[in-house]
Design an enzyme around this catalytic site. Structure first.
Site, mmCIF file in Angstrom:
data_model
loop_
_atom_site.group_PDB
_atom_site.id
_atom_site.type_symbol
_atom_site.label_atom_id
_atom_site.label_comp_id
_atom_site.label_asym_id
_atom_site.label_seq_id
_atom_site.Cartn_x
_atom_site.Cartn_y
_atom_site.Cartn_z
ATOM 1 N N ASN A 1 -79.870 36.859 21.323
ATOM 2 C CA ASN A 1 -79.793 36.715 19.871
ATOM 3 C C ASN A 1 -78.928 35.477 19.637
ATOM 4 O O ASN A 1 -77.720 35.502 19.878
ATOM 5 C CB ASN A 1 -79.160 37.981 19.280
ATOM 6 C CG ASN A 1 -79.181 37.998 17.768
ATOM 7 O OD1 ASN A 1 -79.317 36.950 17.134
ATOM 8 N ND2 ASN A 1 -79.030 39.171 17.189
ATOM 9 N N GLU B 1 -78.981 35.525 10.455
ATOM 10 C CA GLU B 1 -79.326 35.967 11.818
ATOM 11 C C GLU B 1 -80.846 36.228 11.893
ATOM 12 O O GLU B 1 -81.424 36.744 10.932
ATOM 13 C CB GLU B 1 -78.571 37.282 12.087
ATOM 14 C CG GLU B 1 -78.925 37.979 13.380
ATOM 15 C CD GLU B 1 -78.336 39.403 13.483
ATOM 16 O OE1 GLU B 1 -78.239 40.107 12.443
ATOM 17 O OE2 GLU B 1 -77.981 39.806 14.598
ATOM 18 N N CYS C 1 -73.536 38.334 13.037
ATOM 19 C CA CYS C 1 -73.555 39.682 12.468
ATOM 20 C C CYS C 1 -72.425 40.586 12.960
ATOM 21 O O CYS C 1 -71.304 40.457 12.529
ATOM 22 C CB CYS C 1 -74.925 40.318 12.685
ATOM 23 S SG CYS C 1 -75.137 41.741 11.597
ATOM 24 N N ASN D 1 -77.816 40.717 9.457
ATOM 25 C CA ASN D 1 -78.831 41.659 8.942
ATOM 26 C C ASN D 1 -78.161 43.014 8.969
ATOM 27 O O ASN D 1 -78.039 43.619 10.041
ATOM 28 C CB ASN D 1 -80.037 41.756 9.892
ATOM 29 C CG ASN D 1 -80.993 40.587 9.790
ATOM 30 O OD1 ASN D 1 -81.971 40.624 9.053
ATOM 31 N ND2 ASN D 1 -80.717 39.551 10.560
ATOM 32 N N LYS E 1 -75.129 35.766 20.724
ATOM 33 C CA LYS E 1 -74.363 36.919 20.207
ATOM 34 C C LYS E 1 -73.737 37.733 21.333
ATOM 35 O O LYS E 1 -74.427 38.140 22.275
ATOM 36 C CB LYS E 1 -75.302 37.791 19.373
ATOM 37 C CG LYS E 1 -74.641 38.963 18.653
ATOM 38 C CD LYS E 1 -75.682 39.623 17.735
ATOM 39 C CE LYS E 1 -75.133 40.784 16.933
ATOM 40 N NZ LYS E 1 -76.165 41.346 16.029
ATOM 41 N N GLU F 1 -80.995 46.351 19.596
ATOM 42 C CA GLU F 1 -80.518 45.043 20.073
ATOM 43 C C GLU F 1 -80.159 45.095 21.553
ATOM 44 O O GLU F 1 -80.353 44.121 22.277
ATOM 45 C CB GLU F 1 -79.318 44.585 19.243
ATOM 46 C CG GLU F 1 -79.727 44.083 17.877
ATOM 47 C CD GLU F 1 -78.636 43.268 17.217
ATOM 48 O OE1 GLU F 1 -78.233 42.238 17.759
ATOM 49 O OE2 GLU F 1 -78.183 43.689 16.140
HETATM 50 N N1 CDV Z 1 -77.445 42.965 13.150
HETATM 51 C C1 CDV Z 1 -76.282 43.627 13.284
HETATM 52 O O1 CDV Z 1 -75.490 43.302 14.152
HETATM 53 N N2 CDV Z 1 -76.056 44.636 12.427
HETATM 54 C C2 CDV Z 1 -74.900 45.494 12.511
HETATM 55 C C3 CDV Z 1 -75.229 46.865 11.974
HETATM 56 C C4 CDV Z 1 -76.077 47.614 12.903
HETATM 57 C C5 CDV Z 1 -74.015 47.686 11.717
HETATM 58 C C6 CDV Z 1 -73.724 44.958 11.721
HETATM 59 O O2 CDV Z 1 -72.610 44.978 12.252
HETATM 60 O O3 CDV Z 1 -73.869 44.582 10.565
#
Ligand code: CDV
Length: 325
Positions: free
Chosen positions: A107, A47, A173, A198, A124, A143
């Site tokens: 994103n 990501e 993510c 991430n 996303k 975000e």
């Molecule tokens: N980049 C993300 O979406 N990170 C989230 C963190 C904040 C919990 C994740 O679900 O990994």
């Protein structure tokens, strides 16, 4: 005919705030070259792969954050990646911050055919964090400030990946933690989910205790369950290590439709993991336990789409207590 795919997940070590895109792209090209040498037909990057994980930095003026966004793909900075894909005959998945010509920010992830054509785009849906500066947090996660909720749904497309046609879909993510997202992909017979992340090594919300080791456990649990319950492969690929003092946990994995981890990154640096995927494996789950057309009961799932938050259940009390049950 055998349908096999050599799949690479290209974990990236940290990218510091001061580092330009050319640094990240140079590293990604080197990983792609390694992927080629190891026989991979597709490589999946994390990501927001081109920069540091910038939603940890607050900008009062949104326009001041535009530096982190791509308004063209490819651009001068990302062109070497497209050129390398053509040279090596490798398709690639790339996560990046997208700024549209209308000034909307997402994103985003794309899958790019070796020819350079964008085959699939996903934006996303599950944006974690908050939109305003949060003084109680150890680290910001903005975000919801920098991105709109994705407006493309969860698309799946059948497209050539390496020497075979594959039903590909994407999550980004936080999406991986939501079974609804996996199921929407599963309902389109997805065979390969490309997923970048991430994720900080610690829960940054400052609201109660979560043991460190559970961070990786929850990530793997979500991906393994998603693959098993939807009979698909996934490459879940991290940005890892310490970015400007903030640690991301890595542990990138490739998972098969049985929910087994086929390959796992062991460092917090740039690292390539590769797995040989037999796409015929998707048929087993799909035609037995998770034969959706035989066993799903959507009439009982109405709450899933009708409701956002949870509701308090009715309270049971014993007969004869004089109270309503
Ligand atoms: N980049 C993300 O979406 N990170 C989230 C963190 C904040 C919990 C994740 O679900 O990994």
């Amino acid at each position: 005919m055998s349908r096999r795919l050599t799949l690479a997940a290209a974990q990236l070590g940290p990218i510091q705030r001061a580092e330009g895109r050319e640094v990240a792209v140079g590293r990604m090209v080197r990983l792609m070259e390694t992927a080629h040498r190891r026989g991979a037909e597709v490589v999946v990057y994390p990501e927001l792969a081109l920069t540091t994980f910038f939603p940890r930095w607050y900008e009062e003026d949104l326009a001041a954050a535009d530096y982190w966004f791509e308004s063209a793909m490819p651009s001068d900075a990302t062109a070497p990646l497209f050129a390398a894909a053509r040279k090596f005959g490798i398709g690639f998945h790339l996560g990046f911050a997208e700024r549209t010509p209308e000034g909307r920010r997402f994103n985003t992830a794309i899958y790019v055919h070796p020819s350079g054509e964008v085959v699939l785009k996903y934006r996303k849906v599950h944006l974690p964090g908050h939109a305003e500066y949060a003084p109680d947090r150890r680290v910001q996660h903005l975000e919801k400030r920098y991105f709109e909720v994705g407006d493309l749904g969860f698309p799946v497309v059948r497209a050539p990946v390496g020497g075979t046609e594959v039903n590909i879909g994407m999550l980004i993510c936080n999406d991986r933690r939501w079974p609804e997202a996996w199921r929407v992909l599963g309902l389109q017979q997805v065979e390969l989910v490309m997923l970048g992340y991430n994720t900080p090594s610690l829960n940054m919300e400052n609201r109660g205790f979560e043991a460190h080791h559970l961070r990786v456990f929850h990530s793997h649990l979500s991906v393994q369950a998603g693959c098993y319950q939807n009979a698909c492969f996934a490459a879940a690929v991290a940005k890892a290590g310490t970015e400007d003092g903030h640690e991301l946990f890595g542990h990138s994995i490739i998972v098969n439709p049985q929910g087994e981890i086929m390959a796992q990154a062991t460092s917090w640096h740039d690292e390539l993991i590769v797995a040989d995927c037999d796409l015929a494996m998707c048929a087993l789950g799909r035609s037995t336990i998770f034969n959706f057309s035989a066993h799903r009961r959507p009439e009982a799932y109405e709450r899933i789409t009708a409701q956002v938050g949870s509701v308090v259940p009715p309270v049971w009390s014993p007969c004869g207590s004089g109270r309503d049950s």
